[in-house]
Design a protein around this motif. Sequence first.
Motif, PDB file in Angstrom:
ATOM      1  N   THR A 154       0.844  -1.187   0.000  1.00 27.57           N
ATOM      2  CA  THR A 154       0.000   0.000   0.000  1.00 27.57           C
ATOM      3  C   THR A 154       0.884   1.243   0.000  1.00 27.57           C
ATOM      4  OG1 THR A 154      -0.110   0.269   2.402  1.00 27.57           O
ATOM      5  CG2 THR A 154      -1.743  -1.225   1.383  1.00 27.57           C
ATOM      6  N   TYR A 182       1.222   3.238   2.262  1.00 27.63           N
ATOM      7  CA  TYR A 182       1.826   3.411   3.574  1.00 27.63           C
ATOM      8  C   TYR A 182       3.212   2.779   3.677  1.00 27.63           C
ATOM      9  CZ  TYR A 182      -3.007   4.636   4.623  1.00 27.63           C
ATOM     10  OH  TYR A 182      -4.249   5.214   4.600  1.00 27.63           O
ATOM     11  N   SER A 233       7.313   9.665   6.615  1.00 27.11           N
ATOM     12  CA  SER A 233       6.961   8.261   6.482  1.00 27.11           C
ATOM     13  C   SER A 233       5.440   8.140   6.366  1.00 27.11           C
ATOM     14  CB  SER A 233       7.460   7.475   7.693  1.00 27.11           C
ATOM     15  OG  SER A 233       7.005   6.146   7.621  1.00 27.11           O
ATOM     16  N   LEU A 234       4.979   7.614   5.249  1.00 27.83           N
ATOM     17  CA  LEU A 234       3.537   7.470   5.070  1.00 27.83           C
ATOM     18  C   LEU A 234       2.951   6.461   6.052  1.00 27.83           C
ATOM     19  CD1 LEU A 234       3.170   7.684   1.182  1.00 27.83           C
ATOM     20  CD2 LEU A 234       3.379   9.510   2.874  1.00 27.83           C
ATOM     21  N   ALA A 235       3.787   5.573   6.585  1.00 26.58           N
ATOM     22  CA  ALA A 235       3.324   4.613   7.588  1.00 26.58           C
ATOM     23  C   ALA A 235       2.813   5.327   8.833  1.00 26.58           C
ATOM     24  CB  ALA A 235       4.447   3.641   7.954  1.00 26.58           C
ATOM     25  N   ASP A 236       3.328   6.519   9.089  1.00 22.31           N
ATOM     26  CA  ASP A 236       2.852   7.292  10.247  1.00 22.31           C
ATOM     27  C   ASP A 236       1.390   7.698  10.099  1.00 22.31           C
ATOM     28  OD1 ASP A 236       5.386   7.128  11.336  1.00 22.31           O
ATOM     29  OD2 ASP A 236       5.969   9.168  10.749  1.00 22.31           O
ATOM     30  N   TYR A 237       0.859   7.594   8.887  1.00 15.51           N
ATOM     31  CA  TYR A 237      -0.521   8.023   8.608  1.00 15.51           C
ATOM     32  C   TYR A 237      -1.405   6.843   8.203  1.00 15.51           C
ATOM     33  CZ  TYR A 237       2.301  12.145   8.616  1.00 15.51           C
ATOM     34  OH  TYR A 237       3.219  13.106   8.984  1.00 15.51           O
ATOM     35  N   THR A 238      -0.967   5.640   8.545  1.00 15.84           N
ATOM     36  CA  THR A 238      -1.752   4.446   8.222  1.00 15.84           C
ATOM     37  C   THR A 238      -3.185   4.609   8.717  1.00 15.84           C
ATOM     38  OG1 THR A 238       0.202   3.034   8.323  1.00 15.84           O
ATOM     39  CG2 THR A 238      -1.932   1.944   8.565  1.00 15.84           C
ATOM     40  N   HIS A 298      -5.288   6.735   7.496  1.00 17.06           N
ATOM     41  CA  HIS A 298      -5.746   8.091   7.178  1.00 17.06           C
ATOM     42  C   HIS A 298      -5.675   8.305   5.670  1.00 17.06           C
ATOM     43  CE1 HIS A 298      -5.754   9.676  11.300  1.00 17.06           C
ATOM     44  NE2 HIS A 298      -4.767   8.825  11.491  1.00 17.06           N
ATOM     45  N   LEU A 330      -4.683  10.141   2.322  1.00 19.95           N
ATOM     46  CA  LEU A 330      -3.535  10.962   1.945  1.00 19.95           C
ATOM     47  C   LEU A 330      -3.795  11.605   0.594  1.00 19.95           C
ATOM     48  CD1 LEU A 330      -0.752   8.264   2.475  1.00 19.95           C
ATOM     49  CD2 LEU A 330      -1.299  10.092   4.072  1.00 19.95           C
ATOM     50  N   ARG A 358      -8.281   5.234   3.027  1.00 22.59           N
ATOM     51  CA  ARG A 358      -7.854   4.700   4.323  1.00 22.59           C
ATOM     52  C   ARG A 358      -7.208   3.317   4.200  1.00 22.59           C
ATOM     53  NH1 ARG A 358      -9.670   7.455   8.801  1.00 22.59           N
ATOM     54  NH2 ARG A 358     -11.382   8.906   8.500  1.00 22.59           N
ATOM     55  N   GLY A 360      -5.101   2.487   2.005  1.00 18.69           N
ATOM     56  CA  GLY A 360      -3.747   2.622   1.472  1.00 18.69           C
ATOM     57  C   GLY A 360      -3.646   2.513  -0.029  1.00 18.69           C
TER      58      GLY A 360
END
Length: 191
Positions: free
Chosen positions: A34, A36, A49-54, A56, A58, A161, A163
């Motif tokens: 994904t 993320y 880091s897109l993982a910080d927004y898993t 959510h 984007l 959401r 990803g």
Amino acid sequence: MINRRTILTAALAAVAAPLVTQAARAQAGMSRITAYAFAFPALDGGAISLADYTGHPLMIVNTASLCGYTPQYAGLQELWTEFHGRGLMIIGVPSNDFGGQEPGGSSEIAATAQHQYGVTFPIAAKAVVNGPNAHPFYKWAAAARPRDVPRWNFHKYLIGRDGYIAEVFASAVEPSDTRVKTAIARTLAET
């Protein structure tokens, strides 16, 4: 001697094999990479880091300081102001890929985005968004939506959401466009 049953069994196996492979691919799709999984170097150092927004939504937008679409920074900031409190993350990704319209370094990019347009959402360091040297996020997006790759600056990917790419908006679509706001609201409503 080959009998009818052997021929039928072989024929069915030949027909069923691609179906089994498709089913396996679909099941494997559940664990596909994904958005993320990616990160961008941040304009001011560190990483985004897109993982910080898993979990959510984007919006990833390739930007440029000297483009006719550069005023869209203001519209993106308005989206950020309106939707960030509900979970939307916006990330600007400066790129010099189109028309050489992002020739400067970090300080020039910050001067345009943050000082001229008042951007408070995260801005990545300059990245390649098209072609074989593209940032891994953009390679992933191109593989997922090959007909929806950036063709100019301010191309917008909306990630749901889950990803995955929920919507894509071409450069000419303003951030304030009803289609953009409706898509964002829809992704925010997903559970």
